[in-house]
Structure formats: C-alpha cells, structure tokens
Design an enzyme around this catalytic site. Sequence first.
Site, mmCIF file in Angstrom:
data_model
loop_
_atom_site.group_PDB
_atom_site.id
_atom_site.type_symbol
_atom_site.label_atom_id
_atom_site.label_comp_id
_atom_site.label_asym_id
_atom_site.label_seq_id
_atom_site.Cartn_x
_atom_site.Cartn_y
_atom_site.Cartn_z
ATOM 1 N N HIS A 246 2.215 -4.233 -5.244
ATOM 2 C CA HIS A 246 3.515 -3.983 -4.627
ATOM 3 C C HIS A 246 4.385 -5.234 -4.738
ATOM 4 O O HIS A 246 3.868 -6.354 -4.776
ATOM 5 C CB HIS A 246 3.366 -3.632 -3.144
ATOM 6 C CG HIS A 246 2.852 -2.250 -2.893
ATOM 7 N ND1 HIS A 246 3.596 -1.274 -2.278
ATOM 8 C CD2 HIS A 246 1.656 -1.680 -3.176
ATOM 9 C CE1 HIS A 246 2.886 -0.166 -2.180
ATOM 10 N NE2 HIS A 246 1.701 -0.389 -2.721
ATOM 11 N N GLU B 98 -1.868 -2.986 4.663
ATOM 12 C CA GLU B 98 -3.140 -2.906 3.933
ATOM 13 C C GLU B 98 -3.961 -4.189 4.038
ATOM 14 O O GLU B 98 -4.619 -4.590 3.081
ATOM 15 C CB GLU B 98 -2.914 -2.504 2.471
ATOM 16 C CG GLU B 98 -2.474 -1.057 2.322
ATOM 17 C CD GLU B 98 -2.690 -0.487 0.917
ATOM 18 O OE1 GLU B 98 -3.338 -1.157 0.088
ATOM 19 O OE2 GLU B 98 -2.204 0.635 0.671
#
Length: 671
Positions: free
Chosen positions: A655, A378
């Site tokens: 995360h 990402e």
Amino acid sequence: MTSAGSSVDPAPRDVHAGALWSFLSVLHSFSWGLIFPCYWLADRLVGSFVPTTYEKRQRADDPCYFHALCIIITTPIYLALLVASLPFALIGFLLWSPLQSARRPYIYSRLKDKNHANGATLLTEWKAAGSGKSFCFGSANVCLLPDSLARFNNVFNTQARAKEIGRRIRNGASRPQIKIYIDSPTNTSISAASFSSLVSPQAGDNRTVNAGIKRTTSMEYKGDNCGSNNGEENREDKGGSGEPHEGEENTCIVPINGEENGHLSDTEIDTVNGQARASGPAEPSLEGDAEISKTPNHKQKEGDSGSLDSCSASRESLVKVRVGDGTVDQSTVNNKLLYKASIMKKASVRKKKHTDETFDHEISAFFPANLDFLCLQEVFDKRAAEKLKEQLHHYFEYIVYDVGVYSCNGCCSFKFVNSGLLFASRYPVMDAAYHCYPNGRGMDSLASKGALFLKVQVGSTPQDQRIVGYISCTHLQAIAGDTTVRCEQLDMLQDWLSEFRKSTSSSSTANPEELVAFDVLCGDLNFDNCSSEDKLEQQHSLFTHYKDPCRVGPGEDKPWAIGTLLDPEGLYDEEVCTPDNLQKVLESEEGRKGYLVYPTSKNHSSSQKGRKASLKGNGRRIDYMLYTEEGLYLEWKVEVEEFSFITQLAGLTDHLPVAMRLMVSTGEDDP
C-alpha cells in the site's frame, strides 16, 4: 482491566486490584508462551511453501533441485515439532481464551524517558491567541501479518519489516522542515514544506548550483537523526534567515533573492548550506539509534536500497534543478549515505494544471516533516507490533497498539487476531474507545476488525480552556463484492463516532471547557471512488459529513489523485523497489498503469495490465484521509494545506501511505 471506551491509562484502585492485575498478566504471558511454539512452527511450515518474487530472484542462480531438497528436509522436522507442541498449545489455549474477557481492548504505551518526552511541551506552544496552527496526519496499511499470510501479498520477513517500517517513518517525520522564501521580480511566494532523504553527506561532496533555480532546489546538512528540536543557537539569524511561525518545529527559513535573474551567488550558496547544517539535532539520539549506527553497511545492488538487505531507509531523493531550457538530473551525484533536504514544487506550479485546487498535493518519497499523528492498519502480528512500537517511540511519545479483542469476547465469532490498528501521537491521548464490527465474513471474520476512536489534547487557550482534536482509525471488510457488509460497517462507524464525541465531551453551551480543533477519519476502507462495483460505498452518507480532499464526487477523483494499492507482483522490480524509484514511476501515467492495481468494472479485470488503459482513474485509492468541519469550534476554520502520497515504504508493503496537513485558523492575525 477496563472495558472499551474507558480511560486509556487507568490505575488500580487498591493493592488487591493491583495484585490481581499482576497475576492475570503473568497468567496471560504463561498461556501465550505455551501457544507460541505451535503458532511459530505452523507459520514457518506454511511460509516455506509460499515464496515471494524477491526470494525467487535470489534463488535464480541456485540449482533447480536445491530449494526442493530444502523443503523435503525441513518439512518433516517442522511437522514432528508441530505435533509435539500441540498438547502444550491446547493447555495454553484453555488458559488463554477465558482471560480475554478481562483484557482491555488496547495497550497504551507512553515514553518514559523524560529527556525525549515532549508532549507536555507541545501543549504550551499553541495558546490559540491570535494565531493558527497546522497538524499533520499520516495513515498506512503496513501488511504486518504472520509471515505465512503476508507472503500471499508478496511480502515476507514480518519482524524485519516491522523494524524497518518504524525506522523509516520516524526518520522521515523527524526531519527539519525547511522553507525557502523566493524574493524575485517574478515570484514572491513561499515554497512548500521540504521532504528530505535519510543519508549523511560524503566528505568532499561540495555541490554548488549556480544556475537559475525556479521551483526546485536542494541543500545538504549534517546530522544523524533529525528528530530533536533545534537549540537556541540554531535558531539564530545566519545569513538572513527568517523567524519561524509559532508552532513550527525544526523549521529553517531561507530567503533567496532574485536580483541576478534567479542565480545564486557563491555567498548565498554558502549561507544556504550553513543554515541547513545548523538545523541538525541538538539532543543526543536514543539508545536504539546508537545501536543502529553501529550496524555495518551491507553491499547493495543498484536500485535495491529499499529491500530488507539495505541498512539505509532510502537512496538519494530525485532532485532536479532546471537550468535554462534543459533539466539536469542531480540524483546520480551522491548515492551514498547522504542527508538531503529538498524543497518541493510549489502549489502555484500545480495550479496551472488544476486551477481549482487550493492546497499542495504531491507524490513524495518521504513522510512529512513534523508528523503529529499516525494511524496504521494490519499490524496483526504481536511481536512485529512491539518492534514497530520501539522504533516509533523514538519520535512519538504516545502509542496505542494491540487494538482489538480475542476469543469470543465482545464479538459474534471467535477472533484469532486483533484489529491490526495502531495509533501514534506526539500529543497526549485523553480518551480512547474501540468497537469491533460484528458482521465480518470469510477470512475477515477471524480478525477483530473494527474502529479505534481517540481524543487528544493539542493546546490550551489563555483562559486555560483545553483545545482538543478527534481522530478515528478503521479497517473495513476486504473481500471483493462484500459491498453490503462495508456499507453496514460505515453505518456503524458513523454511529460510534457520534457516540464517542458525546461521551467524551466535557463542554456545553453554557460551559465551554473544551474547544474542538479538528475531527479526522482515516484508514483502509477497501473500496475506491471509481470502481463501478463500489457505487454503494461511494454514495454513502459518510461523505456528506466528512470531506475527502482527493474526491470530486461519487465515481470521480481529482486528476492528481492516484491509487494506493500496489500490484503485489511488481513490488521488488528494480524500477519501484526504492522510495525514489517508486516516486518517479508513479509520477507518470504509464508507470502507474504498470505498478498500481486499477479500479474494476463489469467489462474489465483489474488484474490484467493490458486492459488498464481503458479504465477510469489513476489506480485503486482505498486508503482514505477524511476531515469534517461539523462540531468544531465555530469561530475557527479548518483547511487542507498539503496532501501527499508517500513512497517511503517501497518494498515493505503493498500500500501507499497517505498524509494530510490541516491548518486550524483562529481568524485573528493568522500567519
């Protein structure tokens, strides 16, 4: 420009090719310059309507009408400028789109500063003659989307986050690795690798711990950035230090005698502190580091050092020393900018709870020392990728970024953003290939999600045979319920892995030019091993070829494994907004229930915190680190040494990064 799978650093064949390359590069930059104002204005316009919980708390003391008034004033301005920029963006798009067919699917960046480049030096460290070597791998989803999209995950300010993420990673990885030998009647084993915080000592802070130290201790040392190798004077024996094993960089080995029932004498404490200070950097920091050091410190609230307002990467690590039957918390002694190297709990302690485990596993506030390879997902925003790359280049010499295709090149649908994959390495990259998943659905179809495959050289034999390793990074379909899509992508991933190994191998049975030391696969697979909805992925054949250190079998994780997906709503809570706080919370079962997203089942929803107690596992573990023993050099053995869940990026992404250290044993006189 080259196609996917070709050499990562091609040179133009002649002057005409070089001139064409330069012209296309200039044209590409010009076309993107026409598009960017429209892109930036649209991003700012949408982002102004999606506040994060952090911003809401910052505005809590403002009048309720103040924010609404700001939106009313700025929205017409953004809209007017957006409309004015549309014609230029259209022209830029017409130039930009066809150029993507000539673009290589990644950018390869190598550190040009010879004073800090050490990839060639690393290759000479391991000759595979009678000794093994360990390699450390890290993976993280860093959520560096355009700011308006990142806000839907409750993170913001993508450009500042990218710089801070890079700074924290390289500061954590460049710490000296400190090992303590325990020499006592009851314990003669070696402690695990250290994880230190990122701050420098206060004047006059002379802490001495003369109580009985069992498994955890701490040592202070001076230093600005620990990324450089120690000089010869730092490797001398000072007060009984041991010699480091081959291939261990920035390692300080300190013996602790247990003759006084586990107590340290004043002389021993001085020796330990002196040795730790000796492990500071021998080389000057990079230009970027000097710039950072001049930045004035900002005032920060208690427990808020993990936010973007903080100049430090984290507060002091939570180091506890057992004293008799009680426990003394040393974390409040010094919360200034203070470098600390902590010796973590030994594997033997954890084995009391998990007797079948053979390697260290922990929740760490820091990236492992001497991190060799880093895979990120990402990293979609181009400007953020550049800022991240600049920070990572302070530690990693080789970086592959902006991975993926744009427009309709190489994929079935139009791609607006790249794959978001980024790879950083301390070792030279020999080959690279990228493949785009053609079956993406929904929002995922707008990004060129795929897989990046790399071949790196990590050493050589006395007979000048290359020792190589394979690393793969991927990001699968994210939408819940798209089980079939993810299984198809896993099938393609396996085929591409096999194809890449065959196409890049220069060895044969008759002529073994290369020895393969490891094959690692990591990334955000967007399914966990405990959800009933992910049964098909859990049973995929990929897990018969690659081993998951956290997994017992389909539907069951090991007791110590925890989820890697944080609940976005709680990212900025004081309890978890710093690396140390998040580490402390995740070490308790109740803390995990409050701040991790849990596996779903047919009868429960993962978004309802009150129902988490009845669900399986310790949270949704969707970020994986896998390895295989297939296709490696037969006479060598690969074993996991350490596995870590890392909280160092607290407040910067939703995360948890993961890290794994592999030991490649040659079978002869291994340390």
